[in-house]
Design a protein around this motif. Sequence first.
Motif, PDB file in Angstrom:
ATOM      1  N   THR A   1      95.851  14.586 112.858  1.00  0.00           N
ATOM      2  CA  THR A   1      95.595  13.656 111.483  1.00  0.00           C
ATOM      3  C   THR A   1      95.144  12.496 111.370  1.00  0.00           C
ATOM      4  O   THR A   1      94.927  11.693 110.595  1.00  0.00           O
ATOM      5  CB  THR A   1      97.049  13.648 110.674  1.00  0.00           C
ATOM      6  N   GLY A   2      94.540  12.100 112.433  1.00  0.00           N
ATOM      7  CA  GLY A   2      93.839  10.820 112.854  1.00  0.00           C
ATOM      8  C   GLY A   2      94.779   9.739 112.999  1.00  0.00           C
ATOM      9  O   GLY A   2      96.276  10.015 113.506  1.00  0.00           O
TER      10      GLY A   2
ATOM     11  N   LYS B   1      87.805  18.023 115.176  1.00  0.00           N
ATOM     12  CA  LYS B   1      88.796  18.420 114.132  1.00  0.00           C
ATOM     13  C   LYS B   1      89.375  17.201 113.350  1.00  0.00           C
ATOM     14  O   LYS B   1      89.997  17.714 112.466  1.00  0.00           O
ATOM     15  CB  LYS B   1      89.775  19.443 114.850  1.00  0.00           C
ATOM     16  N   THR B   2      89.541  16.357 114.133  1.00  0.00           N
ATOM     17  CA  THR B   2      90.176  14.839 113.398  1.00  0.00           C
ATOM     18  C   THR B   2      89.258  14.526 112.162  1.00  0.00           C
ATOM     19  O   THR B   2      89.803  14.200 111.245  1.00  0.00           O
ATOM     20  CB  THR B   2      90.256  13.885 114.364  1.00  0.00           C
ATOM     21  N   VAL B   3      88.155  14.613 112.352  1.00  0.00           N
ATOM     22  CA  VAL B   3      86.892  14.337 111.345  1.00  0.00           C
ATOM     23  C   VAL B   3      87.290  15.150 110.230  1.00  0.00           C
ATOM     24  O   VAL B   3      87.413  14.821 108.929  1.00  0.00           O
ATOM     25  CB  VAL B   3      85.461  14.301 111.754  1.00  0.00           C
ATOM     26  N   PHE B   4      87.416  16.473 110.446  1.00  0.00           N
ATOM     27  CA  PHE B   4      87.429  17.484 109.398  1.00  0.00           C
ATOM     28  C   PHE B   4      88.943  17.280 108.643  1.00  0.00           C
ATOM     29  O   PHE B   4      88.882  17.323 107.655  1.00  0.00           O
ATOM     30  CB  PHE B   4      87.559  18.992 110.303  1.00  0.00           C
ATOM     31  N   ALA B   5      90.058  16.881 109.557  1.00  0.00           N
ATOM     32  CA  ALA B   5      90.979  16.793 108.780  1.00  0.00           C
ATOM     33  C   ALA B   5      91.146  15.540 107.913  1.00  0.00           C
ATOM     34  O   ALA B   5      91.936  15.507 106.889  1.00  0.00           O
ATOM     35  CB  ALA B   5      92.338  16.522 110.032  1.00  0.00           C
TER      36      ALA B   5
ATOM     37  N   THR C   1     108.299   4.699 102.577  1.00  0.00           N
ATOM     38  CA  THR C   1     107.038   4.456 103.350  1.00  0.00           C
ATOM     39  C   THR C   1     107.222   5.512 104.575  1.00  0.00           C
ATOM     40  O   THR C   1     108.341   5.735 105.425  1.00  0.00           O
ATOM     41  CB  THR C   1     106.926   3.137 103.994  1.00  0.00           C
ATOM     42  N   THR C   2     105.920   6.028 105.204  1.00  0.00           N
ATOM     43  CA  THR C   2     105.982   6.864 106.236  1.00  0.00           C
ATOM     44  C   THR C   2     105.346   6.366 107.476  1.00  0.00           C
ATOM     45  O   THR C   2     104.838   5.137 107.115  1.00  0.00           O
ATOM     46  CB  THR C   2     105.187   8.238 106.038  1.00  0.00           C
ATOM     47  N   GLY C   3     105.276   6.834 108.338  1.00  0.00           N
ATOM     48  CA  GLY C   3     104.298   6.374 109.805  1.00  0.00           C
ATOM     49  C   GLY C   3     102.951   6.490 109.713  1.00  0.00           C
ATOM     50  O   GLY C   3     102.323   7.162 108.880  1.00  0.00           O
ATOM     51  N   GLY C   4     102.435   5.818 110.869  1.00  0.00           N
ATOM     52  CA  GLY C   4     100.918   6.138 110.726  1.00  0.00           C
ATOM     53  C   GLY C   4      99.847   5.335 109.502  1.00  0.00           C
ATOM     54  O   GLY C   4     100.466   4.548 109.096  1.00  0.00           O
ATOM     55  N   VAL C   5      98.798   6.040 109.597  1.00  0.00           N
ATOM     56  CA  VAL C   5      97.853   5.186 108.716  1.00  0.00           C
ATOM     57  C   VAL C   5      98.189   5.540 107.252  1.00  0.00           C
ATOM     58  O   VAL C   5      98.193   4.780 106.324  1.00  0.00           O
ATOM     59  CB  VAL C   5      96.402   5.922 108.802  1.00  0.00           C
TER      60      VAL C   5
ATOM     61  N   LEU D   1      97.664  20.212 105.978  1.00  0.00           N
ATOM     62  CA  LEU D   1      97.347  18.844 105.278  1.00  0.00           C
ATOM     63  C   LEU D   1      97.496  18.799 103.883  1.00  0.00           C
ATOM     64  O   LEU D   1      97.831  17.868 103.292  1.00  0.00           O
ATOM     65  CB  LEU D   1      95.770  18.496 105.670  1.00  0.00           C
ATOM     66  N   ILE D   2      97.385  20.237 103.102  1.00  0.00           N
ATOM     67  CA  ILE D   2      97.744  20.240 101.690  1.00  0.00           C
ATOM     68  C   ILE D   2      99.304  20.107 101.479  1.00  0.00           C
ATOM     69  O   ILE D   2      99.767  19.321 100.880  1.00  0.00           O
ATOM     70  CB  ILE D   2      97.381  21.570 101.350  1.00  0.00           C
ATOM     71  N   LEU D   3     100.179  20.594 102.759  1.00  0.00           N
ATOM     72  CA  LEU D   3     101.666  20.489 102.557  1.00  0.00           C
ATOM     73  C   LEU D   3     101.829  18.919 102.619  1.00  0.00           C
ATOM     74  O   LEU D   3     102.768  18.402 102.269  1.00  0.00           O
ATOM     75  CB  LEU D   3     102.034  21.494 103.547  1.00  0.00           C
TER      76      LEU D   3
END
Length: 296
Positions: A143-144, A89-93, A44-48, A27-29
């Motif tokens: 990544t949710g 793990k999604t919450v953590f991410a 623009t990228t995809g997703g949220v 996630l840092i990367l």
Amino acid sequence: MKTIVNVPTKQSLIRETRDYLMIALGLILYGIGWTVFLLPNDITTGGVPGIASIVYFATGFPVQYTYFSINFILLLLSIRILGWKFSIKTVFAVFTLTFFLSIIQKLASGVVLLHDQPFMACVIGASLCGGGIGIAFSSNGSTGGTDIIAAIINKYRDITLGRVMLICDLIIISSSYFVLKDWEKVVYGYVTLYICSFVLDQVVNSARQSVQFFIISEKYDEIARHINVYPHRGATVINASGFYSGKEQKMLFVLAKKRESTIIFRLIKDIDPNAFVSQSAVIGVYGEGFDRIKVK
């Protein structure tokens, strides 16, 4: 009837800790690729993150707050519909990426990279994003965002996760035109989506690149013994018969890492240059000497 309780072992705790550290690294990367290369170049990228980018382009509202707000709502749905096992793990991410986005933007404040080279910014940013997601996915992370939407839809409708995510991403990237008023930027968004997906696949599959050999040779016993010694791989002897000749013969079945292919070919050539060998790639091999089976 007794209830079976899974008691975490030391090995499982170490594995879980390693997964969380790798998710954080991924996630840092992703945060670097998104906020250092894509956002400054209006890509623009995809997703949220794509929705957060559009909101940022339109209003200047920080991306981390939009990202967290949307994912917070999606996570509530995820926990209610899919349960904690999928969501933990999604919450953590989500919390990790939100935290690091603020730090990365502060550290990169005033730094403009490749501002006059949007295509290179697109390639580098998408590669970092795809690599980051790939590292997170390889550690059973998520990544949710559209992952959650896809999983919820897939639970109730017979639509593949990949198709749902692709449709969502295309709609989000296309809608950026209404803010940017520039089709060139939209095209860069499509390129970003493709590169990100490609790099993600490479990262996820690279650790699992294995090959299998079928070896037919009169000296199968000697070849098998040498493979056992170096590269220290097992060999299974299969009874076979030639359809045309009707001759009974032995065939070796060997699984090895892709990097060990050259060693095995040289070994076979030294022992029996006339051996009949078939090599093919396999996506994943699980068991002793290879990967561990990981189930979310």
